[in-house]
Motif scaffolding. Structure first.
Motif, PDB file in Angstrom:
ATOM      1  N   UNK A 219      14.902  -3.089   3.333  1.00  0.00           N
ATOM      2  CA  UNK A 219      16.044  -3.544   4.126  1.00  0.00           C
ATOM      3  C   UNK A 219      16.368  -5.007   3.831  1.00  0.00           C
ATOM      4  N   UNK A 220      17.644  -5.311   3.750  1.00  0.00           N
ATOM      5  CA  UNK A 220      18.058  -6.689   3.477  1.00  0.00           C
ATOM      6  C   UNK A 220      17.507  -7.649   4.528  1.00  0.00           C
ATOM      7  N   UNK A 221      17.456  -7.202   5.786  1.00  0.00           N
ATOM      8  CA  UNK A 221      16.952  -8.070   6.848  1.00  0.00           C
ATOM      9  C   UNK A 221      15.493  -8.438   6.619  1.00  0.00           C
ATOM     10  N   UNK A 222      14.700  -7.494   6.100  1.00  0.00           N
ATOM     11  CA  UNK A 222      13.290  -7.782   5.830  1.00  0.00           C
ATOM     12  C   UNK A 222      13.156  -8.820   4.724  1.00  0.00           C
ATOM     13  N   UNK A 223      14.019  -8.732   3.731  1.00  0.00           N
ATOM     14  CA  UNK A 223      13.951  -9.687   2.622  1.00  0.00           C
ATOM     15  C   UNK A 223      14.416 -11.071   3.056  1.00  0.00           C
ATOM     16  N   UNK A 224      15.474 -11.142   3.823  1.00  0.00           N
ATOM     17  CA  UNK A 224      15.962 -12.464   4.234  1.00  0.00           C
ATOM     18  C   UNK A 224      14.963 -13.164   5.151  1.00  0.00           C
TER      19      UNK A 224
ATOM     20  N   UNK B  74      26.707   2.745  -2.717  1.00  0.00           N
ATOM     21  CA  UNK B  74      27.195   1.686  -1.845  1.00  0.00           C
ATOM     22  C   UNK B  74      26.483   0.360  -2.005  1.00  0.00           C
ATOM     23  N   UNK B  75      25.484   0.313  -2.883  1.00  0.00           N
ATOM     24  CA  UNK B  75      24.675  -0.899  -3.081  1.00  0.00           C
ATOM     25  C   UNK B  75      24.213  -1.484  -1.746  1.00  0.00           C
ATOM     26  N   UNK B  76      23.912  -0.584  -0.819  1.00  0.00           N
ATOM     27  CA  UNK B  76      23.464  -1.062   0.496  1.00  0.00           C
ATOM     28  C   UNK B  76      22.161  -1.843   0.335  1.00  0.00           C
ATOM     29  N   UNK B  77      21.987  -2.820   1.147  1.00  0.00           N
ATOM     30  CA  UNK B  77      20.850  -3.743   1.163  1.00  0.00           C
ATOM     31  C   UNK B  77      20.923  -4.791   0.049  1.00  0.00           C
TER      32      UNK B  77
ATOM     33  N   UNK C 221       0.810  -1.208   0.000  1.00  0.00           N
ATOM     34  CA  UNK C 221       0.000   0.000   0.000  1.00  0.00           C
ATOM     35  C   UNK C 221       0.844   1.259   0.000  1.00  0.00           C
ATOM     36  N   UNK C 222       0.335   2.282  -0.674  1.00  0.00           N
ATOM     37  CA  UNK C 222       0.979   3.592  -0.638  1.00  0.00           C
ATOM     38  C   UNK C 222       1.009   4.129   0.782  1.00  0.00           C
ATOM     39  N   UNK C 223      -0.053   3.863   1.543  1.00  0.00           N
ATOM     40  CA  UNK C 223      -0.118   4.358   2.920  1.00  0.00           C
ATOM     41  C   UNK C 223       1.006   3.799   3.782  1.00  0.00           C
ATOM     42  N   UNK C 224       1.532   2.650   3.409  1.00  0.00           N
ATOM     43  CA  UNK C 224       2.631   2.030   4.148  1.00  0.00           C
ATOM     44  C   UNK C 224       3.981   2.295   3.490  1.00  0.00           C
ATOM     45  N   UNK C 225       3.994   3.204   2.534  1.00  0.00           N
ATOM     46  CA  UNK C 225       5.234   3.506   1.832  1.00  0.00           C
ATOM     47  C   UNK C 225       5.682   2.411   0.887  1.00  0.00           C
ATOM     48  N   UNK C 226       4.759   1.543   0.486  1.00  0.00           N
ATOM     49  CA  UNK C 226       5.065   0.416  -0.400  1.00  0.00           C
ATOM     50  C   UNK C 226       6.192  -0.451   0.154  1.00  0.00           C
ATOM     51  N   UNK C 227       6.254  -0.567   1.471  1.00  0.00           N
ATOM     52  CA  UNK C 227       7.320  -1.350   2.099  1.00  0.00           C
ATOM     53  C   UNK C 227       6.860  -2.770   2.383  1.00  0.00           C
ATOM     54  N   UNK C 228       7.793  -3.690   2.240  1.00  0.00           N
ATOM     55  CA  UNK C 228       7.472  -5.105   2.404  1.00  0.00           C
ATOM     56  C   UNK C 228       7.262  -5.447   3.872  1.00  0.00           C
TER      57      UNK C 228
END
Length: 382
Positions: A166-171, A192-195, A133-140
């Protein structure tokens, strides 16, 4: 490891036109427009890279040999060469995954690049959708993904939302018996290709896709790669035709992950980030017209919400600008467009053109209420 032929065909999920891509906005007469619809970096490929590619033309009589390029990519990410597969762009990798891996419940996290779902449907899979959702910032939120999903596809940073998860959310999405496909086509545009997960070997079922066409302006050459467990790489390689990546593309891949290429990409990422923040600032100045930017944006493009976006997009074409329509992405509606980040002069003229279009719109400055985005949900794939 489960690799086999595609399952029997089932009815696909209904929805937007998954086959529409940004290049459609700038074909034919659209070639005369300032291109903000395609996310390929302007001014590319650089002269040194073009010369590298041109030098490969002397050897076109020989069949392509990808060993050196494959080893260079593996060294770049610090992984064994058996974990790397070169492909004709990331798009080919989606097709290989859909055809080579036996899965029962694939799920695609949207809004994102639509080709993964299209490839899965073409291979006969019934595809589930997780709509952010857009309301959640399209975050997983890993809790949104069904536990029994055995293939999950997510972009990072995501096209078109420009969200960097965040990489932690994906893993946290990874588990035994599941393939976790992370599309990192735009990760080299993130300082820095972070995440990034491309160098991780501790995540079960992880499949990372990378593209060299965006940052380097090589969309016409078609070059990308997969980083995954050796068994997955071997299965995908068996599904490839012989010599799938041309000799010029192999030379380009090796050059892009060279010390010079990596350094130049890093500099470009910092410059693009600064130009993106400048563009976002201009767009925020149009908030009184109902304009808002999804974010925080981290890719070389921004997702913009604007009243009556379909009409605005057509009128922008009349003003000389092509932007990417958003309503072909599942999870978005008619109030969205995607805008590529360009130099500040281009952003200035685009923002002025957008302001002019909005001022003359029937909605005008009274456009304050926009249709709400879809709520997070699962569709199809049951």
């Amino acid at each position: 490891m489960r690799c086999a032929a595609a399952p029997a065909t089932t009815d696909p999920v209904d929805g937007p036109d998954l086959r529409h891509h940004g290049d459609a906005e700038v074909r034919d007469e659209g070639e005369k427009l300032t291109d903000l619809a395609v996310n390929v970096r302007t001014g590319t490929p650089p002269t040194w890279l073009r010369e590298h590619i041109a030098g490969s033309l002397e050897g076109l009589a020989a069949y392509p040999d990808g060993r050196a390029a494959r080893a260079a990519v593996a060294a770049h990410h610090g992984v064994p060469v058996e974990r790397v597969l070169l492909t004709a762009g990331a798009a080919e990798a989606f097709v290989l995954l859909a055809r080579a891996l036996r899965v029962r419940r694939p799920v695609v996290v949207h809004p994102q690049f639509t080709e993964p779902e299209a490839a899965l449907e073409d291979a006969g899979h019934a595809v589930g959708r997780v709509l952010l959702r857009a309301e959640d910032g399209f975050r997983i939120d890993p809790a949104l993904v069904p536990y029994d999903a055995d293939l999950v596809v997510v972009g990072n940073p995501t096209n078109p939302t420009s969200v960097l998860h965040p990489a932690d959310a994906l893993t946290r999405l990874a588990r035994p018996g599941r393939f976790l496909v992370v599309d990192e086509a735009f990760m080299d545009a993130v300082p820095g290709e972070r995440e990034s997960l491309a160098g991780r070997t501790d995540v079960p079922g992880l499949v990372v896709l990378r593209s060299l066409t965006k940052t380097w302006g090589l969309a016409g050459l078609r070059v990308g790669y997969v980083v995954a467990e050796p068994e997955v790489v071997a299965a995908l390689e068996r599904a490839q035709p012989l010599w799938p990546v041309s000799s010029p593309a192999l030379v380009a891949a090796q050059a892009c992950v060279s010390a010079r290429g990596v350094a130049e990409a890093a500099e470009a990422a910092v410059a693009v980030a600064a130009d993106r923040e400048y563009l976002v600032g201009l767009l925020r100045g149009l908030a009184s017209y109902g304009v808002s930017v999804a974010g925080p944006a981290e890719g070389p493009f921004v997702l913009v919400r604007v009243p009556d976006a379909g009409s605005v997009r057509e009128r922008l074409r009349g003003a000389g600008f092509a932007v990417r329509r958003g309503d072909t992405f599942p999870g978005l509606g008619r109030d969205w467009v995607r805008v590529a980040v360009r130099d500040r002069g281009t952003s200035d003229t685009f923002a002025a053109a957008l302001a002019g279009v909005l001022k003359s719109s029937p909605c005008g400055a009274e456009a304050t209420g926009l249709r709400p985005g879809p709520r997070s949900s699962i569709a199809g794939g049951a």
